[in-house]
Design a protein around this motif. Structure first.
Motif, PDB file in Angstrom:
ATOM      1  N   UNK A 105       0.692  -1.033  -0.079  1.00 43.20           N
ATOM      2  CA  UNK A 105       0.110  -0.045   0.058  1.00 43.20           C
ATOM      3  C   UNK A 105       0.905   1.349   0.031  1.00 43.20           C
ATOM      4  N   UNK A 106       0.413   2.304  -0.596  1.00 40.91           N
ATOM      5  CA  UNK A 106       1.258   3.479  -0.675  1.00 40.91           C
ATOM      6  C   UNK A 106       1.892   4.075   0.639  1.00 40.91           C
ATOM      7  N   UNK A 107       1.063   3.929   1.808  1.00 42.78           N
ATOM      8  CA  UNK A 107       1.485   4.425   2.938  1.00 42.78           C
ATOM      9  C   UNK A 107       2.672   3.568   3.386  1.00 42.78           C
ATOM     10  N   UNK A 108       2.557   2.419   3.295  1.00 40.88           N
ATOM     11  CA  UNK A 108       3.521   1.316   3.735  1.00 40.88           C
ATOM     12  C   UNK A 108       4.813   1.260   2.890  1.00 40.88           C
ATOM     13  N   UNK A 109       4.648   1.606   1.620  1.00 47.35           N
ATOM     14  CA  UNK A 109       5.729   1.823   0.938  1.00 47.35           C
ATOM     15  C   UNK A 109       6.595   2.978   1.065  1.00 47.35           C
ATOM     16  N   UNK A 110       5.766   4.135   1.567  1.00 47.10           N
ATOM     17  CA  UNK A 110       6.226   5.487   1.975  1.00 47.10           C
ATOM     18  C   UNK A 110       7.118   5.255   3.097  1.00 47.10           C
ATOM     19  N   UNK A 111       6.606   4.356   4.287  1.00 46.97           N
ATOM     20  CA  UNK A 111       7.151   4.260   5.463  1.00 46.97           C
ATOM     21  C   UNK A 111       8.535   3.687   5.147  1.00 46.97           C
ATOM     22  N   UNK A 112       8.436   2.519   4.429  1.00 46.67           N
ATOM     23  CA  UNK A 112       9.481   1.611   4.136  1.00 46.67           C
ATOM     24  C   UNK A 112      10.750   2.372   3.283  1.00 46.67           C
ATOM     25  N   UNK A 113      10.284   3.418   2.417  1.00 47.71           N
ATOM     26  CA  UNK A 113      11.315   4.211   1.777  1.00 47.71           C
ATOM     27  C   UNK A 113      12.140   5.298   2.747  1.00 47.71           C
ATOM     28  N   UNK A 114      11.173   5.800   3.880  1.00 44.28           N
ATOM     29  CA  UNK A 114      11.772   6.547   4.660  1.00 44.28           C
ATOM     30  C   UNK A 114      12.804   5.886   5.677  1.00 44.28           C
ATOM     31  N   UNK A 115      12.579   4.810   5.906  1.00 46.58           N
ATOM     32  CA  UNK A 115      13.257   4.053   6.781  1.00 46.58           C
ATOM     33  C   UNK A 115      14.678   3.691   5.988  1.00 46.58           C
ATOM     34  N   UNK A 116      14.577   3.210   4.676  1.00 44.00           N
ATOM     35  CA  UNK A 116      15.730   3.027   3.802  1.00 44.00           C
ATOM     36  C   UNK A 116      16.279   4.409   3.672  1.00 44.00           C
ATOM     37  N   UNK A 117      15.690   5.561   3.395  1.00 44.99           N
ATOM     38  CA  UNK A 117      16.541   6.720   3.289  1.00 44.99           C
ATOM     39  C   UNK A 117      17.207   7.221   4.638  1.00 44.99           C
ATOM     40  N   UNK A 118      16.760   6.728   5.598  1.00 40.57           N
ATOM     41  CA  UNK A 118      17.471   7.358   6.920  1.00 40.57           C
ATOM     42  C   UNK A 118      18.816   6.457   7.074  1.00 40.57           C
ATOM     43  N   UNK A 119      18.733   5.115   6.281  1.00 43.79           N
ATOM     44  CA  UNK A 119      20.026   4.372   6.316  1.00 43.79           C
ATOM     45  C   UNK A 119      20.983   4.740   5.219  1.00 43.79           C
ATOM     46  N   UNK A 120      20.429   5.038   4.079  1.00 43.42           N
ATOM     47  CA  UNK A 120      21.264   5.217   2.949  1.00 43.42           C
ATOM     48  C   UNK A 120      21.425   6.780   2.569  1.00 43.42           C
ATOM     49  N   UNK A 121      20.927   7.721   3.284  1.00 46.78           N
ATOM     50  CA  UNK A 121      21.113   8.969   3.287  1.00 46.78           C
ATOM     51  C   UNK A 121      22.546   9.602   3.048  1.00 46.78           C
ATOM     52  N   UNK A 122      23.159  10.040   2.091  1.00 48.27           N
ATOM     53  CA  UNK A 122      24.500  10.402   1.990  1.00 48.27           C
ATOM     54  C   UNK A 122      24.564  11.604   2.951  1.00 48.27           C
ATOM     55  N   UNK A 123      26.096  11.820   3.195  1.00 51.69           N
ATOM     56  CA  UNK A 123      26.339  12.711   4.207  1.00 51.69           C
ATOM     57  C   UNK A 123      26.245  14.187   3.590  1.00 51.69           C
ATOM     58  N   UNK A 124      26.007  14.956   4.266  1.00 52.13           N
ATOM     59  CA  UNK A 124      25.576  16.485   3.459  1.00 52.13           C
ATOM     60  C   UNK A 124      27.113  17.078   3.283  1.00 52.13           C
ATOM     61  N   UNK A 125      27.403  17.657   2.105  1.00 52.41           N
ATOM     62  CA  UNK A 125      28.435  18.048   1.969  1.00 52.41           C
ATOM     63  C   UNK A 125      28.672  19.438   2.462  1.00 52.41           C
ATOM     64  N   UNK A 126      29.241  19.973   3.388  1.00 51.42           N
ATOM     65  CA  UNK A 126      29.295  21.182   4.012  1.00 51.42           C
ATOM     66  C   UNK A 126      30.573  21.738   4.358  1.00 51.42           C
ATOM     67  N   UNK A 127      30.738  23.098   4.170  1.00 53.29           N
ATOM     68  CA  UNK A 127      32.071  23.858   4.355  1.00 53.29           C
ATOM     69  C   UNK A 127      32.796  23.465   5.830  1.00 53.29           C
ATOM     70  N   UNK A 128      33.899  23.317   5.861  1.00 52.94           N
ATOM     71  CA  UNK A 128      34.577  23.057   7.193  1.00 52.94           C
ATOM     72  C   UNK A 128      35.866  22.303   7.029  1.00 52.94           C
ATOM     73  N   UNK A 129      36.175  21.590   7.996  1.00 52.64           N
ATOM     74  CA  UNK A 129      37.333  20.781   8.282  1.00 52.64           C
ATOM     75  C   UNK A 129      37.264  19.603   7.115  1.00 52.64           C
ATOM     76  N   UNK A 130      38.105  19.259   6.517  1.00 51.11           N
ATOM     77  CA  UNK A 130      38.236  18.083   5.486  1.00 51.11           C
ATOM     78  C   UNK A 130      39.239  17.179   6.085  1.00 51.11           C
ATOM     79  N   UNK A 131      38.906  15.760   6.261  1.00 45.36           N
ATOM     80  CA  UNK A 131      39.863  14.911   6.867  1.00 45.36           C
ATOM     81  C   UNK A 131      40.466  14.057   5.703  1.00 45.36           C
ATOM     82  N   UNK A 132      41.709  14.167   5.442  1.00 48.59           N
ATOM     83  CA  UNK A 132      42.471  13.654   4.529  1.00 48.59           C
ATOM     84  C   UNK A 132      43.798  12.879   5.155  1.00 48.59           C
ATOM     85  N   UNK A 133      44.434  12.150   4.283  1.00 50.08           N
ATOM     86  CA  UNK A 133      45.552  11.422   4.623  1.00 50.08           C
ATOM     87  C   UNK A 133      46.648  12.241   4.942  1.00 50.08           C
ATOM     88  N   UNK A 134      47.521  12.176   6.118  1.00 45.88           N
ATOM     89  CA  UNK A 134      48.395  13.059   6.562  1.00 45.88           C
ATOM     90  C   UNK A 134      49.614  12.429   5.950  1.00 45.88           C
TER      91      UNK A 134
END
Length: 469
Positions: free
Chosen positions: A230-259
């Motif tokens: 059902x649409x509401x069940x699929x939407x709830x499942x999609x929200x759960x998947x998005x909560x796990x798969x949501x990529x990091x937000x690219x923000x300005x600030x420190x960048x961690x790279x190999x020293x």
């Protein structure tokens, strides 16, 4: 009729030569020329769609007028018109089904009593198809929305006329060519307008047809899952998947790279999983989290718990097979090792005749206090480049419990379901140095294969900043 076939064959030959020239010259063409080629090819494709749809419409009409034994599908050894289309044109089964659906929508039937040619169900979209302005996708997009509509014939004809005008660029407020998806969106607006009482009949059918089937394990080692949500069940499942798969937000600030000394974090790992594989792994995480939440109903007097059966010697040696309840086919020992790493182990000793001699529970699950401490230290899955947050992670015994590894914060690290499942085969290695996890990546990620401290904890990262100044 042979002349028509010869004409199409001639177009085929000319088009083959043109395509060969186009392919040869595209690399040096300007962007405008490339887009021009794409637009021209799209129009040719839509015109070819019109010929295919009309041919199938004739087949459908003729088959309806004769007995089953005399139908073209029967005479050519096919179970359906879609199969006949698929075999003749070599398109996919889904495309063949779309061709048949479009043919039903735009065909002009002949009245059996008078011989009069009747108008198509969607006469406007038929004209748009024959003019090359709307292709197969466009016709299916519009006709599919109105399938089973309660709007009445007059309303559907009005919608068809306007949507065809939009497709052909004749609408008063036409803003250029539209795609099939845009036509579908406009058709849905019309469907809502024509059915102001809402979608209750659709909801009723959806409730009746909803379902989920978990099949039997196949020879490829996978268990098929089929059904409709059902649409509401699929939407709830999609929200759960998005909560796990949501990529990091690219923000300005420190960048961690190999020293330069190779001691700093390095997070640029490639994830080779497909989108479907990522959704599968996210679903595994959601199911594990739901089972561990304590909110699910009891099953057999206890929380629903995945039980994996394996011989102790096989688990310790890392070879052999394991078994899941309800499945005859064995699973790999790696599954048992992952479950044993993150769960409770019950040692059942059987006598020669199969009698249970002893039952011992080995509590190897990290406590809530230990988990909170490990979460503070690691901040998420410790594999570089993995974005799964700590609340979705499992705790992995770096030194296996079966080989003397303690259930201690100095021996536990956060891993997502996927990296925990593949830690022995994915090329990543983990070791603990003074109670902190260090990771060594595979050759494709780091040719030097250096051990690097790993953390996603914002507190630990802040503490590392002064060291980089």
């Amino acid at each position: 009729m042979t002349n028509f076939i010869d004409a199409l064959a001639g177009v085929d030959d000319v088009l083959a030569n043109v395509v060969a020239d186009v392919v040869e010259g595209l690399r040096v063409a300007t962007d405008a020329d490339v887009l021009g080629v794409l637009a021209a090819a799209g129009r040719v494709r839509r015109l070819v769609d019109a010929a295919m749809v009309e041919a199938v419409a004739v087949i459908v009409e003729r088959d309806e007028a004769v007995s089953h034994a005399d139908r073209a599908t029967t005479r050519y050894g096919c179970r359906s018109t879609a199969e006949l289309v698929q075999r003749v044109t070599r398109v996919s089964g889904r495309t063949a089904g779309d061709v048949v659906a479009a043919a039903q929508a735009v065909r002009r039937s002949v009245a059996p009593s008078s011989g009069e040619v009747l108008p198509a169900e969607f006469p406007g979209m038929r004209d748009a198809l024959l003019s090359g302005d709307a292709g197969l996708d466009g016709v299916v997009a519009v006709s599919g929305v109105f399938r089973g509509s309660l709007g009445g014939r007059a309303g559907i004809l009005a919608a068809d006329e306007e949507l065809a005008a939009v497709a052909q660029g004749r609408a008063a407020d036409a803003g250029g060519s539209v795609s099939a998806d845009e036509l579908r969106a406009m058709a849905r607006v019309w469907a809502v307008f024509l059915d102001p009482d809402g979608s209750e009949p659709v909801d009723t059918r959806a409730l009746r047809k909803r379902g989920l089937t978990v099949g039997r394990r196949g020879s490829d080692g996978l268990v098929p899952v089929r059904g409709g949500l059902l649409p509401e069940v699929a939407a709830q499942l999609q929200l759960g998947l998005d909560s796990v798969l949501n990529p990091k937000v690219d923000v300005s600030g420190p960048r961690f790279v190999e020293t330069d000394d190779g001691d700093g974090p390095f997070e640029d790992a490639a994830d080779t999983r497909t989108a479907g594989q990522k959704r599968h792994d996210a679903l595994a995480i959601l199911l594990a989290a739901a089972a561990a939440s304590g909110e699910l109903p009891m099953l057999g007097g206890a929380a629903p718990t995945l039980v994996v059966q394996v011989r102790e010697d096989d688990l310790s040696a890392g070879r052999g097979w394991a078994h899941l309840p309800g499945y005859d086919e064995p699973i790999s020992i790696g599954v048992a090792r992952q479950v044993a790493c993150a769960g409770v182990v019950e040692r059942v000793v059987l006598g020669e005749g199969g009698r249970i001699v002893s039952l011992t529970t080995l509590d190897r699950v990290f406590s809530h206090h230990q988990r909170r401490a490990i979460t503070l230290r690691d901040g998420g899955c410790v594999i570089p480049g993995c974005d799964v947050p700590p609340q979705w992670c499992e705790i992995h015994h770096v030194q296996e419990h079966s080989r003397g590894g303690p259930t201690h914060t100095d021996n536990g690290v956060l891993l997502c379901w996927f990296h925990h499942r593949t830690i022995e085969t994915g090329g990543w290695q983990i070791r603990m140095v003074d109670g902190t996890p260090h990771v060594r990546g595979p050759y494709w990620w780091d040719a030097e294969r250096a051990w690097r401290p790993a953390t996603k904890s914002p507190i630990r990262r802040q503490n590392q900043l002064p060291l980089r100044m």
